[in-house]
Design an enzyme around this catalytic site. Structure first.
Site, PDB file in Angstrom:
ATOM      1  N   HIS A  94      -7.685  17.775   5.610  1.00 16.25           N
ATOM      2  CA  HIS A  94      -7.759  18.446   4.529  1.00 16.25           C
ATOM      3  C   HIS A  94      -8.913  17.005   3.704  1.00 16.25           C
ATOM      4  O   HIS A  94      -7.987  16.047   3.816  1.00 16.25           O
ATOM      5  CB  HIS A  94      -6.816  18.740   4.286  1.00 16.25           C
ATOM      6  CG  HIS A  94      -7.450  19.789   2.690  1.00 16.25           C
ATOM      7  ND1 HIS A  94      -6.743  19.404   1.573  1.00 16.25           N
ATOM      8  CD2 HIS A  94      -6.969  21.033   2.676  1.00 16.25           C
ATOM      9  CE1 HIS A  94      -7.254  19.812   0.698  1.00 16.25           C
ATOM     10  NE2 HIS A  94      -7.728  21.551   1.879  1.00 16.25           N
ATOM     11  N   GLU A  96      -7.505  16.660   1.158  1.00 14.52           N
ATOM     12  CA  GLU A  96      -6.921  15.845  -0.537  1.00 14.52           C
ATOM     13  C   GLU A  96      -6.303  14.503   0.357  1.00 14.52           C
ATOM     14  O   GLU A  96      -5.777  13.778   0.725  1.00 14.52           O
ATOM     15  CB  GLU A  96      -5.510  16.914  -1.032  1.00 14.52           C
ATOM     16  CG  GLU A  96      -6.713  17.530  -1.920  1.00 14.52           C
ATOM     17  CD  GLU A  96      -5.876  19.105  -1.942  1.00 14.52           C
ATOM     18  OE1 GLU A  96      -5.117  19.254  -0.823  1.00 14.52           O
ATOM     19  OE2 GLU A  96      -6.679  19.977  -2.283  1.00 14.52           O
ATOM     20  N   SER A 213     -11.666  27.315  -3.389  1.00 10.65           N
ATOM     21  CA  SER A 213     -11.588  28.490  -4.773  1.00 10.65           C
ATOM     22  C   SER A 213     -12.251  30.317  -4.421  1.00 10.65           C
ATOM     23  O   SER A 213     -12.940  30.455  -4.803  1.00 10.65           O
ATOM     24  CB  SER A 213     -13.231  28.501  -5.579  1.00 10.65           C
ATOM     25  OG  SER A 213     -12.507  26.828  -6.386  1.00 10.65           O
TER      26      SER A 213
END
Ligand code: PEP
Length: 252
Positions: A94, A96, A213
């Site tokens: 991911h 992050e 999003s």
């Protein structure tokens, strides 16, 4: 035919009690949505409780990360066999993890091989940062993430892979990519890169998700695109109505 897959990445949100509350709202409505693979990726601490709650349900559990080693002196890490006790899926690479924990393509690759060895379904995340996007580097970055991250995978196992295209500039920003732009990246960059590794027939069978999003109101813009096989959902997966709405959109 590729079965659509919708996965909720809860990130570092929800205590066990909160996780149980959310799943109690999702469980029945989600069961009624057919023809979509549904996955929840809560924090590790909630996996045992949710696994008991979801017994007999078609909602699968995934881990948000794991170590590649089977056991040993790796304080704070979770091994593939521990993930496998509760999960069918694991998110790998991911953005992050890449940005805040220094995760590199080589480690993504180690985790991928560990996941396949333990019969987990890896959801491998790729995507360019805003700087890279604005510098026209999307193709170079995503191709490298695919070729290094997925290197040396036995084609016999490659059909189990799931790739999530998550442009970093769209994650948690409320500024989703357009469906058309995401589809173009999948069609012109990701699927050809998968074909270079595994051949076109296998590349065509690998599911590629969009993430960034996604909400109940924009989900169908992505799911109506020819190459997009589902979504990896962050913020909106923490709200029952939103996640149910996204899953319904994937079923249509
Ligand atoms: C994610 O974390 O994978 C993600 C896509 O987040 P969000 O949906 O909040 O942009």
């Amino acid at each position: 035919m590729r079965t659509p897959l919708v996965a909720g990445n809860w990130k570092m949100n929800k205590t066990v009690a909160e996780a149980r509350e959310l799943v109690s709202k999702l469980n029945v409505p989600m069961r009624e949505i057919a023809n979509v693979e549904k996955v929840l990726c809560p924090p590790f601490t909630s996996l045992p409780a949710l696994s008991a709650m979801l017994a007999g349900s078609d909602i699968g559990l995934g881990a948000q990360n794991m170590h590649w080693e089977e056991k040993g002196a790796f304080t704070g890490e979770i091994a593939p066999g521990m993930v496998k006790e509760f999960c069918r899926y694991v998110i790998i690479g991911h953005s992050e993890r890449r940005a805040y924990f220094g995760e590199m393509d080589a480690n993504v690759n180690r985790k991928l091989h560990a996941a396949l060895k333990f019969d987990l379904i890896p959801i491998v995340c790729v995507g360019e940062t805003l700087d890279q996007y604005e510098s026209g580097l999307t193709s170079e970055v995503v191709r490298r993430q695919i070729s290094l991250g997925l290197a040396d995978t036995d084609p016999a196992f490659a059909t189990r892979l799931v790739v999530a295209y998550e442009p970093v500039w769209a994650i948690g920003t409320g500024k989703a990519s357009s469906g058309e732009n995401a589809n173009t990246v999948l069609a012109q960059i990701i699927r050809p890169a998968l074909s270079d590794l595994f051949g076109m027939e296998i590349a065509q069978s690998i599911r590629i998700l969009y993430g960034g999003s996604v909400t109940a109101s924009n989900a169908s813009e992505f799911f109506t695109q020819s190459e997009i096989d589902g979504a990896l959902v962050g913020g909106a997966s923490l709200k029952a109505d939103e996640f149910i709405g996204i899953t319904k959109a994937a079923a249509q």
